[in-house]
Write a protein that holds these residues in place. Sequence first.
Motif, PDB file in Angstrom:
ATOM      1  N   ASP A 113       7.364  10.817  -2.023  1.00 54.40           N
ATOM      2  CA  ASP A 113       8.519  10.016  -2.455  1.00 54.40           C
ATOM      3  C   ASP A 113       9.496   9.775  -1.310  1.00 54.40           C
ATOM      4  N   GLU A 114       9.742  10.814  -0.520  1.00 54.84           N
ATOM      5  CA  GLU A 114      10.686  10.696   0.593  1.00 54.84           C
ATOM      6  C   GLU A 114      10.163   9.707   1.636  1.00 54.84           C
ATOM      7  N   ILE A 115       8.891   9.797   1.961  1.00 54.76           N
ATOM      8  CA  ILE A 115       8.293   8.889   2.948  1.00 54.76           C
ATOM      9  C   ILE A 115       8.232   7.462   2.406  1.00 54.76           C
ATOM     10  N   LEU A 116       7.785   7.302   1.173  1.00 56.51           N
ATOM     11  CA  LEU A 116       7.705   5.964   0.579  1.00 56.51           C
ATOM     12  C   LEU A 116       9.091   5.338   0.420  1.00 56.51           C
ATOM     13  N   GLY A 117      10.088   6.147   0.102  1.00 59.75           N
ATOM     14  CA  GLY A 117      11.451   5.649  -0.067  1.00 59.75           C
ATOM     15  C   GLY A 117      12.074   5.143   1.216  1.00 59.75           C
ATOM     16  N   ARG A 118      11.546   5.580   2.340  1.00 59.03           N
ATOM     17  CA  ARG A 118      12.074   5.144   3.643  1.00 59.03           C
ATOM     18  C   ARG A 118      11.260   4.009   4.253  1.00 59.03           C
ATOM     19  N   ARG A 119      10.320   3.483   3.488  1.00 59.65           N
ATOM     20  CA  ARG A 119       9.525   2.314   3.899  1.00 59.65           C
ATOM     21  C   ARG A 119       8.878   2.510   5.275  1.00 59.65           C
ATOM     22  N   VAL A 120       8.225   3.640   5.422  1.00 64.57           N
ATOM     23  CA  VAL A 120       7.539   4.004   6.660  1.00 64.57           C
ATOM     24  C   VAL A 120       6.239   3.206   6.787  1.00 64.57           C
ATOM     25  N   ARG A 121       5.875   2.862   8.005  1.00 62.97           N
ATOM     26  CA  ARG A 121       4.638   2.114   8.250  1.00 62.97           C
ATOM     27  C   ARG A 121       3.472   3.016   8.642  1.00 62.97           C
ATOM     28  N   ARG A 122       3.781   4.159   9.285  1.00 61.21           N
ATOM     29  CA  ARG A 122       2.739   5.055   9.796  1.00 61.21           C
ATOM     30  C   ARG A 122       3.129   6.510   9.514  1.00 61.21           C
ATOM     31  N   VAL A 123       2.117   7.352   9.283  1.00 62.16           N
ATOM     32  CA  VAL A 123       2.339   8.774   9.025  1.00 62.16           C
ATOM     33  C   VAL A 123       1.357   9.580   9.861  1.00 62.16           C
ATOM     34  N   VAL A 124       1.839  10.692  10.425  1.00 67.45           N
ATOM     35  CA  VAL A 124       0.964  11.655  11.091  1.00 67.45           C
ATOM     36  C   VAL A 124       1.164  12.990  10.386  1.00 67.45           C
ATOM     37  N   THR A 125       0.056  13.621  10.020  1.00 67.51           N
ATOM     38  CA  THR A 125       0.117  14.886   9.293  1.00 67.51           C
ATOM     39  C   THR A 125      -1.022  15.794   9.740  1.00 67.51           C
ATOM     40  N   GLY A 126      -0.844  17.092   9.559  1.00 74.84           N
ATOM     41  CA  GLY A 126      -1.894  18.044   9.873  1.00 74.84           C
ATOM     42  C   GLY A 126      -2.856  18.230   8.716  1.00 74.84           C
ATOM     43  N   PHE A 127      -2.416  17.875   7.532  1.00 77.08           N
ATOM     44  CA  PHE A 127      -3.226  18.000   6.318  1.00 77.08           C
ATOM     45  C   PHE A 127      -2.638  17.064   5.268  1.00 77.08           C
ATOM     46  N   PHE A 129      -0.686   7.754  18.783  1.00 76.74           N
ATOM     47  CA  PHE A 129      -0.966   7.493  17.375  1.00 76.74           C
ATOM     48  C   PHE A 129      -2.302   6.773  17.162  1.00 76.74           C
ATOM     49  N   HIS A 130      -2.533   5.704  17.887  1.00 75.09           N
ATOM     50  CA  HIS A 130      -3.723   4.876  17.650  1.00 75.09           C
ATOM     51  C   HIS A 130      -5.026   5.555  18.069  1.00 75.09           C
ATOM     52  N   THR A 131      -4.942   6.679  18.756  1.00 75.41           N
ATOM     53  CA  THR A 131      -6.152   7.422  19.122  1.00 75.41           C
ATOM     54  C   THR A 131      -6.455   8.539  18.123  1.00 75.41           C
ATOM     55  N   LEU A 132      -5.530   8.807  17.206  1.00 77.82           N
ATOM     56  CA  LEU A 132      -5.717   9.884  16.223  1.00 77.82           C
ATOM     57  C   LEU A 132      -6.669   9.431  15.120  1.00 77.82           C
ATOM     58  N   PRO A 133      -7.423  10.371  14.532  1.00 77.22           N
ATOM     59  CA  PRO A 133      -8.346   9.993  13.455  1.00 77.22           C
ATOM     60  C   PRO A 133      -7.617   9.514  12.205  1.00 77.22           C
ATOM     61  N   ARG A 134      -8.114   8.448  11.639  1.00 82.91           N
ATOM     62  CA  ARG A 134      -7.547   7.826  10.442  1.00 82.91           C
ATOM     63  C   ARG A 134      -7.939   8.609   9.190  1.00 82.91           C
ATOM     64  N   VAL A 135      -7.032   8.731   8.246  1.00 87.04           N
ATOM     65  CA  VAL A 135      -7.332   9.402   6.980  1.00 87.04           C
ATOM     66  C   VAL A 135      -8.223   8.533   6.120  1.00 87.04           C
ATOM     67  N   ALA A 136      -7.912   7.264   5.975  1.00 86.63           N
ATOM     68  CA  ALA A 136      -8.704   6.362   5.131  1.00 86.63           C
ATOM     69  C   ALA A 136     -10.141   6.311   5.637  1.00 86.63           C
ATOM     70  N   GLY A 137     -11.079   6.428   4.720  1.00 89.77           N
ATOM     71  CA  GLY A 137     -12.478   6.355   5.094  1.00 89.77           C
ATOM     72  C   GLY A 137     -13.063   7.685   5.530  1.00 89.77           C
ATOM     73  N   GLN A 138     -12.229   8.717   5.573  1.00 94.31           N
ATOM     74  CA  GLN A 138     -12.701  10.056   5.935  1.00 94.31           C
ATOM     75  C   GLN A 138     -12.546  10.958   4.729  1.00 94.31           C
ATOM     76  N   SER A 139     -13.175  12.100   4.792  1.00 95.24           N
ATOM     77  CA  SER A 139     -12.893  13.080   3.747  1.00 95.24           C
ATOM     78  C   SER A 139     -11.468  13.564   3.969  1.00 95.24           C
ATOM     79  N   VAL A 140     -10.746  13.714   2.902  1.00 96.25           N
ATOM     80  CA  VAL A 140      -9.352  14.129   2.992  1.00 96.25           C
ATOM     81  C   VAL A 140      -9.316  15.622   3.229  1.00 96.25           C
ATOM     82  N   GLY A 141      -8.397  16.039   4.067  1.00 94.09           N
ATOM     83  CA  GLY A 141      -8.259  17.457   4.383  1.00 94.09           C
ATOM     84  C   GLY A 141      -7.622  17.603   5.735  1.00 94.09           C
ATOM     85  N   SER A 142      -7.985  18.628   6.459  1.00 97.48           N
ATOM     86  CA  SER A 142      -7.388  18.852   7.760  1.00 97.48           C
ATOM     87  C   SER A 142      -8.173  18.112   8.844  1.00 97.48           C
TER      88      SER A 142
END
Length: 121
Positions: A56-70, A102-115
């Motif tokens: 909710d916090e990320i969506l509420g700020r209209r972010v275009r990109r996210v980086v996460t460890g999990f 950022f653009h060299t990091l693995p994308r979440v979409a199309g991958q198994s979700v997790g770490s």
Amino acid sequence: MVRKEWEIALTVRHGGLDAKLSPFFAKAGGILFVNPAAGDIDFVPNRCGSSAWVCDEILGRRVRRVVTGFIGASAARRFEEAGIDVRFGPCTVSANDLIARFHTLPRVAGQSVGSIPRKAR
């Protein structure tokens, strides 16, 4: 009040561009919002500890990109539906470095979700 749009959000252990990613999504120390071109940063401490709050916090700020460890499947789906580009990052690298690569990091979409996959660390 209109909320500012942010370029990128990172789920981190603490605030600042030297912060490392948290290995947890819902239990991250907080969310670091960054507009690199303008030099704007904002750290929002995680006082809730829920995946829904982080989303909710990320969506509420209209972010275009996210980086996460999990990220869990439901959070990944919410971001995908909102058109947000989500990437996995290693929890040993500074937020500033993750933003730069950022653009060299693995994308979440199309991958198994997790770490992050071992070979990408």
